[in-house]
Design an enzyme around this catalytic site. Sequence first.
Site, PDB file in Angstrom:
ATOM      1  N   GLU A  41       0.824  -1.209   0.000  1.00  0.00           N
ATOM      2  CA  GLU A  41       0.000   0.000   0.000  1.00  0.00           C
ATOM      3  C   GLU A  41       0.858   1.259   0.000  1.00  0.00           C
ATOM      4  O   GLU A  41       2.043   1.224   0.322  1.00  0.00           O
ATOM      5  CB  GLU A  41      -0.904   0.020   1.234  1.00  0.00           C
ATOM      6  CG  GLU A  41      -1.950  -1.057   1.222  1.00  0.00           C
ATOM      7  CD  GLU A  41      -2.847  -1.044   2.443  1.00  0.00           C
ATOM      8  OE1 GLU A  41      -3.863  -1.740   2.398  1.00  0.00           O
ATOM      9  OE2 GLU A  41      -2.534  -0.364   3.448  1.00  0.00           O
ATOM     10  N   CYS A  50      -1.082  -4.646  -6.041  1.00  0.00           N
ATOM     11  CA  CYS A  50      -1.689  -5.886  -5.578  1.00  0.00           C
ATOM     12  C   CYS A  50      -0.660  -7.009  -5.525  1.00  0.00           C
ATOM     13  O   CYS A  50       0.364  -6.974  -6.222  1.00  0.00           O
ATOM     14  CB  CYS A  50      -2.824  -6.299  -6.518  1.00  0.00           C
ATOM     15  SG  CYS A  50      -4.200  -5.127  -6.568  1.00  0.00           S
ATOM     16  N   GLU A  52      -0.942 -10.021  -6.745  1.00  0.00           N
ATOM     17  CA  GLU A  52      -0.843 -10.680  -8.043  1.00  0.00           C
ATOM     18  C   GLU A  52       0.097  -9.924  -8.978  1.00  0.00           C
ATOM     19  O   GLU A  52       0.921 -10.534  -9.664  1.00  0.00           O
ATOM     20  CB  GLU A  52      -2.229 -10.797  -8.702  1.00  0.00           C
ATOM     21  CG  GLU A  52      -3.233 -11.589  -7.899  1.00  0.00           C
ATOM     22  CD  GLU A  52      -4.089 -10.743  -6.953  1.00  0.00           C
ATOM     23  OE1 GLU A  52      -5.246 -11.107  -6.749  1.00  0.00           O
ATOM     24  OE2 GLU A  52      -3.596  -9.713  -6.428  1.00  0.00           O
ATOM     25  N   CYS A  86      -6.095  -7.021 -11.861  1.00  0.00           N
ATOM     26  CA  CYS A  86      -5.262  -8.216 -11.745  1.00  0.00           C
ATOM     27  C   CYS A  86      -5.780  -9.342 -12.618  1.00  0.00           C
ATOM     28  O   CYS A  86      -4.991 -10.136 -13.154  1.00  0.00           O
ATOM     29  CB  CYS A  86      -5.133  -8.660 -10.294  1.00  0.00           C
ATOM     30  SG  CYS A  86      -4.013  -7.570  -9.375  1.00  0.00           S
TER      31      CYS A  86
END
Length: 130
Positions: A41, A50, A52, A86
Amino acid sequence: MDLLEAARQVRERAWVPYSRFKVGAAIRAESGAVYQGCNVENVAYPEGTCAEAGAIAAMCAGGDYRIAEITVIADSPEPVPCCGGCRQKIAEFAGPEVRVTMATIDGKSRTVTVAELLPGVFSAAHMDRA
């Protein structure tokens, strides 16, 4: 290496000071190598990444470009689905038959194919001019 365990381990290294929602992802490339990623973050929320996406970046950095299988894990009541971005990123590197396993830290899981995860995927074929 077990993908679920790899995703579980990397999840613990997520940087999530705002949401406290740790996510881990592990990819087995077609070469057999395993790559991990966790969510990271940023106080400027759109600038985070993310799990992924991190695993895909690690895969490319490792010289692999095809996903054979991917597993994602989070502490959620139900298996956590991949976000739309993603899903598109996974589809860039995986065929429609590739398995995507979504899991929770308490043992629930759901496995789907990339085609089920992202029906109607936008691909390079849409940009081909015949």
